[in-house]
Design a protein around this motif. Structure first.
Motif, PDB file in Angstrom:
ATOM      1  N   ARG A 151       0.857  -1.195   0.000  1.00 36.02           N
ATOM      2  CA  ARG A 151       0.000   0.000   0.000  1.00 36.02           C
ATOM      3  C   ARG A 151       0.881   1.229   0.000  1.00 36.02           C
ATOM      4  O   ARG A 151       1.848   1.299   0.770  1.00 36.02           O
ATOM      5  CB  ARG A 151      -0.869   0.041   1.261  1.00 36.02           C
ATOM      6  CG  ARG A 151      -1.732  -1.172   1.479  1.00 36.02           C
ATOM      7  CD  ARG A 151      -3.094  -0.993   0.852  1.00 36.02           C
ATOM      8  NE  ARG A 151      -3.832  -2.246   0.898  1.00 36.02           N
ATOM      9  CZ  ARG A 151      -5.019  -2.418   0.358  1.00 36.02           C
ATOM     10  NH1 ARG A 151      -5.614  -1.428  -0.271  1.00 36.02           N
ATOM     11  NH2 ARG A 151      -5.617  -3.572   0.428  1.00 36.02           N
ATOM     12  N   ALA A 152       0.530   2.193  -0.834  1.00 34.64           N
ATOM     13  CA  ALA A 152       1.338   3.408  -0.921  1.00 34.64           C
ATOM     14  C   ALA A 152       1.170   4.274   0.334  1.00 34.64           C
ATOM     15  O   ALA A 152       2.104   4.937   0.763  1.00 34.64           O
ATOM     16  CB  ALA A 152       0.964   4.194  -2.166  1.00 34.64           C
ATOM     17  N   GLY A 153      -0.027   4.272   0.931  1.00 33.21           N
ATOM     18  CA  GLY A 153      -0.280   5.156   2.077  1.00 33.21           C
ATOM     19  C   GLY A 153      -0.426   4.385   3.372  1.00 33.21           C
ATOM     20  O   GLY A 153      -0.444   3.151   3.382  1.00 33.21           O
ATOM     21  N   GLN A 154      -0.540   5.138   4.483  1.00 36.88           N
ATOM     22  CA  GLN A 154      -0.700   4.484   5.781  1.00 36.88           C
ATOM     23  C   GLN A 154      -1.977   4.888   6.502  1.00 36.88           C
ATOM     24  O   GLN A 154      -2.309   4.353   7.544  1.00 36.88           O
ATOM     25  CB  GLN A 154       0.502   4.807   6.664  1.00 36.88           C
ATOM     26  CG  GLN A 154       1.692   3.979   6.229  1.00 36.88           C
ATOM     27  CD  GLN A 154       2.983   4.441   6.824  1.00 36.88           C
ATOM     28  OE1 GLN A 154       3.059   5.504   7.435  1.00 36.88           O
ATOM     29  NE2 GLN A 154       4.008   3.646   6.634  1.00 36.88           N
ATOM     30  N   VAL A 155      -2.683   5.862   5.918  1.00 36.28           N
ATOM     31  CA  VAL A 155      -3.887   6.371   6.569  1.00 36.28           C
ATOM     32  C   VAL A 155      -5.121   6.042   5.727  1.00 36.28           C
ATOM     33  O   VAL A 155      -6.172   5.672   6.243  1.00 36.28           O
ATOM     34  CB  VAL A 155      -3.783   7.906   6.755  1.00 36.28           C
ATOM     35  CG1 VAL A 155      -5.040   8.460   7.415  1.00 36.28           C
ATOM     36  CG2 VAL A 155      -2.551   8.259   7.580  1.00 36.28           C
ATOM     37  N   THR A 156      -4.958   6.161   4.414  1.00 39.92           N
ATOM     38  CA  THR A 156      -6.081   5.889   3.510  1.00 39.92           C
ATOM     39  C   THR A 156      -5.663   4.780   2.547  1.00 39.92           C
ATOM     40  O   THR A 156      -4.484   4.654   2.209  1.00 39.92           O
ATOM     41  CB  THR A 156      -6.444   7.133   2.679  1.00 39.92           C
ATOM     42  OG1 THR A 156      -5.365   7.419   1.794  1.00 39.92           O
ATOM     43  CG2 THR A 156      -6.706   8.333   3.563  1.00 39.92           C
ATOM     44  N   ALA A 157      -6.641   3.981   2.126  1.00 42.92           N
ATOM     45  CA  ALA A 157      -6.319   2.854   1.237  1.00 42.92           C
ATOM     46  C   ALA A 157      -7.400   2.694   0.172  1.00 42.92           C
ATOM     47  O   ALA A 157      -8.572   2.993   0.410  1.00 42.92           O
ATOM     48  CB  ALA A 157      -6.212   1.574   2.047  1.00 42.92           C
ATOM     49  N   PHE A 158      -6.979   2.230  -0.993  1.00 41.79           N
ATOM     50  CA  PHE A 158      -7.922   1.886  -2.057  1.00 41.79           C
ATOM     51  C   PHE A 158      -8.324   0.431  -1.910  1.00 41.79           C
ATOM     52  O   PHE A 158      -7.474  -0.423  -1.620  1.00 41.79           O
ATOM     53  CB  PHE A 158      -7.260   2.033  -3.432  1.00 41.79           C
ATOM     54  CG  PHE A 158      -6.948   3.442  -3.824  1.00 41.79           C
ATOM     55  CD1 PHE A 158      -7.898   4.443  -3.710  1.00 41.79           C
ATOM     56  CD2 PHE A 158      -5.700   3.766  -4.345  1.00 41.79           C
ATOM     57  CE1 PHE A 158      -7.604   5.743  -4.090  1.00 41.79           C
ATOM     58  CE2 PHE A 158      -5.403   5.060  -4.736  1.00 41.79           C
ATOM     59  CZ  PHE A 158      -6.357   6.055  -4.609  1.00 41.79           C
TER      60      PHE A 158
END
Ligand code: 5AD
Ligand code: SF4
Length: 486
Positions: A151-158
């Motif tokens: 996952r590219a982010g740590q707070v929001t996810a696709f």
């Protein structure tokens, strides 16, 4: 030694998510991800075909990568995604050094395909491309989705909930590139989201080319198949006492789950704080969706509902399946249920046959709706689509002028709507620090908010009083109160 992979993504959020899955798979195979082309053994471009411009950017970039390969013949070059499917042979013709061309439905074949490339090149010697072409699947084999993830982010996810598109919009290449619609099973989606929540993610964005037709077809052949069929199944369920999918979020027979039911299930059965989704086709967005948006606490008050044009004549030619009037009626119903809902849209200017009067109708609709934001595109004929067979008869200068006019109109409306937030309190999910070192996040209405504060706030839902607005951004200060109060 571990192979190093560089991956660049073009296009939509679906592509961004696919790239994450690709990196997850390759990571599990022992590849390491690098962020400079010079350090890579494998260079992959995950491409987009939605407009000619997107394709030209990828062709240009891969042209430069071919130069690297001349200096370093062991380099492996791959074109993935929508352009791979739409342009197949054209890619090999224009980019002879490319080793692999693989479409969106072939994403889970990638580790095998890259192994195949290595083998071919070993046999044939380095230098020219291995020229492997994998674009023939009609449906993505979702059952082969890997369990490994990145996952590219740590707070929001696709979270991808469905793949492909069964619509036939006259201008659009996506049904060709992404194949038939297929939905992921509800339980699998719920599990993925709950795992994300437990790992500390606060928001998921549900992704699909048309999330509103979620549940129409699952991989095992079940699903509600079409609007008439769905009604019949619901009536049958009522007669036989089966739980109706959309009434209370109770577990429903898989064949009856539609998108509003999925939203309700995620809201009630997972602990994720925020749910967003994209993209919605107005033809499939019904009152039940708006009720679910109103009643599910985690679903953000924001809807991207691409209208494309305000002229009924053009909408008919585009084969969109609605009129400006029915579209406005939908928004009125939505606004009655979710009073402060923020809205965004996509607009195409210069579609074949678009007159000044058609264009005026688009501007009038935008004035009526007062979107919070809009994406504006100049029509670009896509080979293989229905509209590509029609004269591209709006001159480039007129397309430019209409594009500019719509941007100015929207910019005025966006600014007026943003100003109305000054002095009010918004809930911000703080995501990261921007280049200036300020904290940034998004309000529930999807506006970027900038605030001062410590790193502890990253990943938190913070009440913020909006002090002022600039461009498309709100600037505010945290309100000294527990974040749970909405
Ligand atoms: N030309 C211009 N814009 C297009 N879009 C899709 N196909 C085309 C095309 N051929 C726009 C639509 C869509 C968005 C993702 O891209 O507005 O909603
Ligand atoms: Fe581009 Fe459409 Fe493919 Fe997304 S689905 S990458 S926008 S062509």
């Amino acid at each position: 030694m571990a192979q190093a992979v560089y991956l660049q993504t073009y296009g939509c959020q679906m592509n961004e998510r696919d790239s994450e899955e690709i990196l997850g798979m390759l990571g599990a195979q022992g590849y390491v991800v690098v962020d400079r082309e010079e350090d890579a053994d494998v260079i992959l471009l995950n491409t987009c075909s939605v407009r000619a411009h997107a394709e030209e950017r990828a062709f240009g970039k891969m042209g430069l990568m071919q130069k690297l390969k001349r200096e370093r013949p062991s380099l492996v070059l791959g074109i993935l995604g929508c352009m791979a499917k739409a342009q197949r042979e054209e890619v090999f013709r224009r980019l002879p050094q490319v080793d692999l061309v693989a479409g969106p439905a072939e994403i889970y074949d990638l580790p095998d395909l890259l192994a195949g490339v290595a083998e071919r090149r070993q046999r044939a010697g380095l230098g020219a491309g291995a020229r492997m072409l994998a674009v023939d699947r009609k449906v993505r084999p979702l059952e082969r989705r890997p369990t490994t993830d990145y996952r590219a982010g740590q707070v929001t996810a696709f979270v991808t909930i469905m793949e492909g598109c069964d619509k036939k919009c006259a201008y659009c290449i996506v049904p060709t590139t992404r194949g038939h619609e297929v939905s992921r099973p509800v339980n699998e989606i719920l599990e993925e989201i709950q795992q994300l929540a437990l790992a500390g993610y606060r928001q998921v964005t549900l992704l699909g080319q048309n999330v509103n037709s979620y549940g129409k077809r699952f991989l095992d052949g079940s699903g509600w198949v079409g609007p008439g069929r769905r009604r019949a199944l619901l009536q049958l369920a009522a007669r036989t006492g089966e739980a109706a999918a959309s009434s209370d979020g109770a577990p429903a027979p898989p064949r009856l789950v539609d998108f509003p039911a999925l939203l309700r299930a995620i809201d009630s059965k997972t602990s994720i704080d925020r749910i967003r989704f994209t993209t919605s086709h107005p033809f499939d967005a019904h009152a039940e969706l708006f009720r679910a948006m109103a009643e599910c606490q985690a679903v953000c008050e924001f809807l991207h509902l691409p209208v494309q044009s305000g002229s009924d004549r053009i909408l008919r030619a585009m084969r969109r399946g609605y009129t400006a009037g029915t579209y406005l009626g939908q928004l009125a119903r939505l606004r009655a249920l979710v009073p402060h809902v923020a809205l965004s849209t996509d607009i195409i200017v210069g579609f074949p046959g678009e007159t000044d009067a058609d264009f005026e109708a688009t501007c009038a609709l935008m004035e009526r709706v007062r979107y919070d934001s809009a994406f504006v595109f100049k029509y670009s004929p896509r080979p293989g689509t229905e509209a590509a067979g029609w004269p591209d008869d709006v001159p480039q200068t007129v397309k430019e002028r209409r594009n500019q006019a719509v941007l100015e109109l929207q910019s005025r409306i966006s600014h007026e709507k943003l100003e109305a937030w000054v002095g009010r309190e918004v809930e911000v999910l703080v995501e990261e620090r921007n280049r200036r070192g300020q904290l940034t996040g998004k309000s529930r209405s999807n506006t970027t908010v900038v605030l001062e504060g410590s790193d502890d706030l990253i990943g938190e839902l913070v009440p913020v009083r909006v002090a002022r607005v600039t461009g498309t951004t709100m600037i505010g200060d945290p309100v000294d109160r527990p974040a749970s109060a909405r």
